[in-house]
Motif scaffolding. Structure first.
Motif, mmCIF file in Angstrom:
data_model
loop_
_atom_site.group_PDB
_atom_site.id
_atom_site.type_symbol
_atom_site.label_atom_id
_atom_site.label_comp_id
_atom_site.label_asym_id
_atom_site.label_seq_id
_atom_site.Cartn_x
_atom_site.Cartn_y
_atom_site.Cartn_z
ATOM 1 N N ASP A 199 -8.525 4.311 1.866
ATOM 2 C CA ASP A 199 -7.775 3.618 2.908
ATOM 3 C C ASP A 199 -6.323 4.075 2.955
ATOM 4 N N VAL A 200 -5.780 4.082 4.171
ATOM 5 C CA VAL A 200 -4.361 4.341 4.405
ATOM 6 C C VAL A 200 -3.814 3.112 5.130
ATOM 7 N N HIS A 209 9.822 -8.726 2.258
ATOM 8 C CA HIS A 209 9.183 -9.973 2.673
ATOM 9 C C HIS A 209 7.859 -10.091 1.935
ATOM 10 N N VAL A 210 7.467 -11.320 1.611
ATOM 11 C CA VAL A 210 6.276 -11.498 0.776
ATOM 12 C C VAL A 210 5.013 -10.959 1.438
ATOM 13 N N PHE A 211 4.928 -10.996 2.760
ATOM 14 C CA PHE A 211 3.755 -10.478 3.464
ATOM 15 C C PHE A 211 3.599 -8.985 3.190
ATOM 16 N N GLY A 212 4.681 -8.222 3.393
ATOM 17 C CA GLY A 212 4.610 -6.786 3.138
ATOM 18 C C GLY A 212 4.495 -6.458 1.665
ATOM 19 N N MET A 213 5.237 -7.195 0.830
ATOM 20 C CA MET A 213 5.239 -6.937 -0.612
ATOM 21 C C MET A 213 3.878 -7.205 -1.242
ATOM 22 N N SER A 214 3.296 -8.345 -0.908
ATOM 23 C CA SER A 214 2.072 -8.772 -1.569
ATOM 24 C C SER A 214 0.821 -8.272 -0.851
ATOM 25 N N SER A 215 0.791 -8.439 0.485
ATOM 26 C CA SER A 215 -0.431 -8.161 1.240
ATOM 27 C C SER A 215 -0.566 -6.720 1.702
ATOM 28 N N ALA A 216 0.473 -5.922 1.521
ATOM 29 C CA ALA A 216 0.368 -4.492 1.842
ATOM 30 C C ALA A 216 0.593 -3.658 0.585
ATOM 31 N N MET A 217 1.805 -3.737 0.018
ATOM 32 C CA MET A 217 2.137 -2.864 -1.107
ATOM 33 C C MET A 217 1.291 -3.155 -2.344
ATOM 34 N N ASN A 218 1.318 -4.395 -2.835
ATOM 35 C CA ASN A 218 0.589 -4.686 -4.075
ATOM 36 C C ASN A 218 -0.918 -4.501 -3.916
ATOM 37 N N ILE A 219 -1.443 -4.897 -2.757
ATOM 38 C CA ILE A 219 -2.880 -4.700 -2.531
ATOM 39 C C ILE A 219 -3.225 -3.213 -2.519
ATOM 40 N N GLY A 220 -2.427 -2.436 -1.800
ATOM 41 C CA GLY A 220 -2.698 -1.005 -1.731
ATOM 42 C C GLY A 220 -2.640 -0.340 -3.088
ATOM 43 N N ILE A 221 -1.605 -0.651 -3.873
ATOM 44 C CA ILE A 221 -1.467 -0.049 -5.198
ATOM 45 C C ILE A 221 -2.565 -0.526 -6.128
ATOM 46 N N ARG A 222 -2.939 -1.795 -6.025
ATOM 47 C CA ARG A 222 -3.996 -2.329 -6.896
ATOM 48 C C ARG A 222 -5.298 -1.558 -6.732
ATOM 49 N N PHE A 223 -5.632 -1.148 -5.504
ATOM 50 C CA PHE A 223 -6.913 -0.491 -5.256
ATOM 51 C C PHE A 223 -6.778 1.018 -5.034
ATOM 52 N N GLY A 224 -5.620 1.568 -5.373
ATOM 53 C CA GLY A 224 -5.456 3.010 -5.309
ATOM 54 C C GLY A 224 -5.439 3.588 -3.912
ATOM 55 N N ALA A 225 -5.106 2.758 -2.920
ATOM 56 C CA ALA A 225 -5.026 3.239 -1.542
ATOM 57 C C ALA A 225 -3.674 3.914 -1.306
ATOM 58 N N CYS A 226 -3.478 4.425 -0.105
ATOM 59 C CA CYS A 226 -2.235 5.099 0.261
ATOM 60 C C CYS A 226 -1.436 4.216 1.215
ATOM 61 N N LEU A 227 -0.137 4.075 0.954
ATOM 62 C CA LEU A 227 0.750 3.323 1.833
ATOM 63 C C LEU A 227 1.497 4.292 2.735
ATOM 64 N N SER A 228 1.315 4.125 4.025
ATOM 65 C CA SER A 228 2.069 4.909 5.006
ATOM 66 C C SER A 228 3.267 4.073 5.419
ATOM 67 N N LEU A 229 4.454 4.417 4.900
ATOM 68 C CA LEU A 229 5.645 3.592 5.069
ATOM 69 C C LEU A 229 6.372 3.899 6.369
ATOM 70 N N ARG A 246 -3.622 9.099 9.853
ATOM 71 C CA ARG A 246 -4.999 8.595 9.958
ATOM 72 C C ARG A 246 -5.130 7.240 9.262
ATOM 73 N N ALA A 247 -4.223 6.339 9.621
ATOM 74 C CA ALA A 247 -4.198 5.005 9.025
ATOM 75 C C ALA A 247 -5.484 4.255 9.348
ATOM 76 N N THR A 248 -5.986 3.531 8.362
ATOM 77 C CA THR A 248 -7.220 2.766 8.541
ATOM 78 C C THR A 248 -6.970 1.264 8.651
ATOM 79 N N ILE A 249 -5.820 0.797 8.140
ATOM 80 C CA ILE A 249 -5.494 -0.630 8.145
ATOM 81 C C ILE A 249 -4.081 -0.824 8.672
#
Length: 500
Positions: A199-200, A209-229, A246-249
């Motif tokens: 996933d990207v 903000h907690v939404f971006g910090m927790s629901s994007a960054m931490n989730i992505g890093i936890r599952f080894g996904a890629c963050l497109s900043l 080619r973002a998926t989420i």
């Protein structure tokens, strides 16, 4: 021992060469992110930062944010994320209230940050980004490392981050989020999203903000996904980034989905890589949800959360299980009830609207330095959200209103009391009331109603400029109306429902 930074270390060990971050087309691998955050951890320790010390982080969505964030955690310190739009007095308050010992800021925010640091007597200020001769470049904070650093052994209930959120009084409060709380809020929702390393995640939600910090960054890093900043929400830039990476989420607030739909150049971009979108921060209009899903061909899954709950409380689990227009059901390990004004549970049904209360692993440790506010929020062992809603017979929750005075402007929470306090400091203002009025682009706009002092005749532009100098850009009122008096209740309170 559970240090939240373990999510980065595990992903780096599993897939070291995989992309962790993409920013402006440049990629940083998991091995590089892990090593750079190690260097930050060593640098902090070398500068006398001890476990439990507060380190403030004021950066936009650039690679330096996760580098610094996980480095702070690895050192056992506490992250204090600061909004990059805050002005000097606001920054100074949060630095002083949290007891911050070191600040990492951005070149574009250095002027206000430096003023705030000077006011607090804070001398350790490091600057990321292209700055004109910064006193301490962020790179100077990084110490050489030859092997992975040992993560400080925090306890699950230790504070990992202090994230500021205003209450109904308008005075910012620091929600203490724990390592375990943030880990679970990455792990459980990530499983619901079925996040995987392929996933990207298009990450334009602010990481401070907690939404971006927790629901994007931490989730992505936890599952080894890629963050497109993406550092700033511009519809064309977001669409171009989805196509390029080619973002998926895509995680967003309702105004973002509306803006993407309204983009005149929408048809130029290939967004076929998207598989799911997540909406939070406010209720999304049914017309926007329907139109977006039809145009983009992907579902928008709504959820509900707060800063105090490290983001996720409820969520629609997937396209087949969701209930359209609801915010879903409580995620695993989370309980939610609807209570009346006497703190009694209400039965399900549209006619039984009450306050949503919740308990579980997802709730904060408390408000930093504010035991009375913490006790009030956790009455009877449940966290009181201040939001109104109801549950249907299957447990799906529907939000019908926000906190009485809360204004949500473009996805940002704006508390009228804070603005009113600034307005009352203007020498020409006798009375002030701030409300949210409907706005087609932002959802709500901030409007101030004023009664001036005898002999005073300020212009609307003067009032707006006064506020703009003292408040973050998303807070100050764009609309000002002068009145001879304000409607009052028998108790002398302003009847804001009569102001439009």
């Amino acid at each position: 021992m559970l240090n939240l930074a373990v999510i980065l270390r595990e992903s780096a060990e599993a897939r070291p060469a995989a992309p962790a971050l993409i920013h402006n087309g440049a990629t940083m691998t998991y091995a590089e992110l892990d090593a750079r955050s190690d260097a930050v951890a060593e640098g902090l320790r070398a500068r006398g930062i001890h476990p439990g010390d507060r380190v403030a982080l004021q950066l936009p969505n650039v690679p330096d944010f996760p580098v610094a964030y996980y480095g702070i955690l690895k050192a056992g310190a506490v992250v204090v994320p600061l909004n990059v739009l805050l002005r000097a007095p606001e920054v100074a308050y949060q630095l002083a209230d949290s007891g911050t010992r070191l600040l990492i800021t951005w070149a574009g925010t250095l002027a206000d940050a430096a003023k705030a640091a000077a006011e607090c007597g804070l001398t350790e200020v490091y600057v990321a980004g292209p700055a004109e001769d910064p006193v301490h470049p962020f790179t100077d904070l990084m110490a050489p490392v030859t092997e992975p650093v040992t993560l400080y052994e925090t306890e699950p209930g230790d504070t990992a981050a202090i994230v500021y959120t205003s209450g109904t009084t308008g005075r910012p409060k620091g929600a203490e989020l724990t390592h375990f709380q943030l880990y679970m809020n990455a792990d459980i929702p990530g499983r619901l999203f079925t996040i995987d390393p392929d996933d990207v995640i298009l990450t334009v939600l602010p990481l401070f903000h907690v939404f971006g910090m927790s629901s994007a960054m931490n989730i992505g890093i936890r599952f080894g996904a890629c963050l497109s900043l993406v550092s700033r929400f511009v519809p064309q830039q977001v669409l171009a980034t989805i196509e390029r990476d080619r973002a998926t989420i895509f995680d967003g607030v309702p105004t973002m989905f509306g803006a993407l739909l309204a983009c005149p150049e929408l048809d130029r971009y290939d967004t076929s890589s998207l598989r799911v979108c997540v909406s939070g921060g406010d209720s999304i209009a049914a017309t926007v949800l329907d139109a977006f899903e039809q145009r983009f061909g992907v579902p928008i899954l709504e959820g509900y959360g707060m800063t105090e709950t490290a983001s996720t409380i409820t969520f629609n689990e997937g396209p087949d299980e969701r209930r359209v227009y609801s915010v879903g059901r409580p995620v695993w390990g989370v309980q939610v009830q609807v209570w009346d004004e006497e703190d009694r549970p209400l039965p399900p049904g549209r006619d039984h609207v009450g306050e949503l209360v919740t308990r579980g692993y997802h709730t904060m440790r408390g408000y930093h330095g504010k035991p009375e506010a913490t006790a009030e929020a956790f009455r009877h062992g449940w966290f009181h959200t201040g939001d109104l809603g109801y549950a249907d017979e299957d447990g799906y929750l529907f939000i019908v209103d926000r906190k009485k005075e809360l204004v949500i402007r473009g996805g940002y929470n704006v508390y009228p009391r804070e603005i009113e306090e600034v307005l009352h400091r203007h020498p020409a203002v006798a009375q002030a009331a701030v409300v949210g009025v409907p706005d087609a682009r932002l959802g709500q706009e901030v409007k101030a109603f004023l009664v001036t002092r005898p002999g005073s005749d300020p212009s609307a532009d003067e009032i707006i400029a006064y506020c703009r100098e003292r408040l973050a850009a998303y807070k100050y009122p764009r609309l000002v109306e002068f009145r001879d008096d304000l409607p009052l209740s028998g108790a002398g309170k302003v009847l804001k429902k009569l102001l439009t």
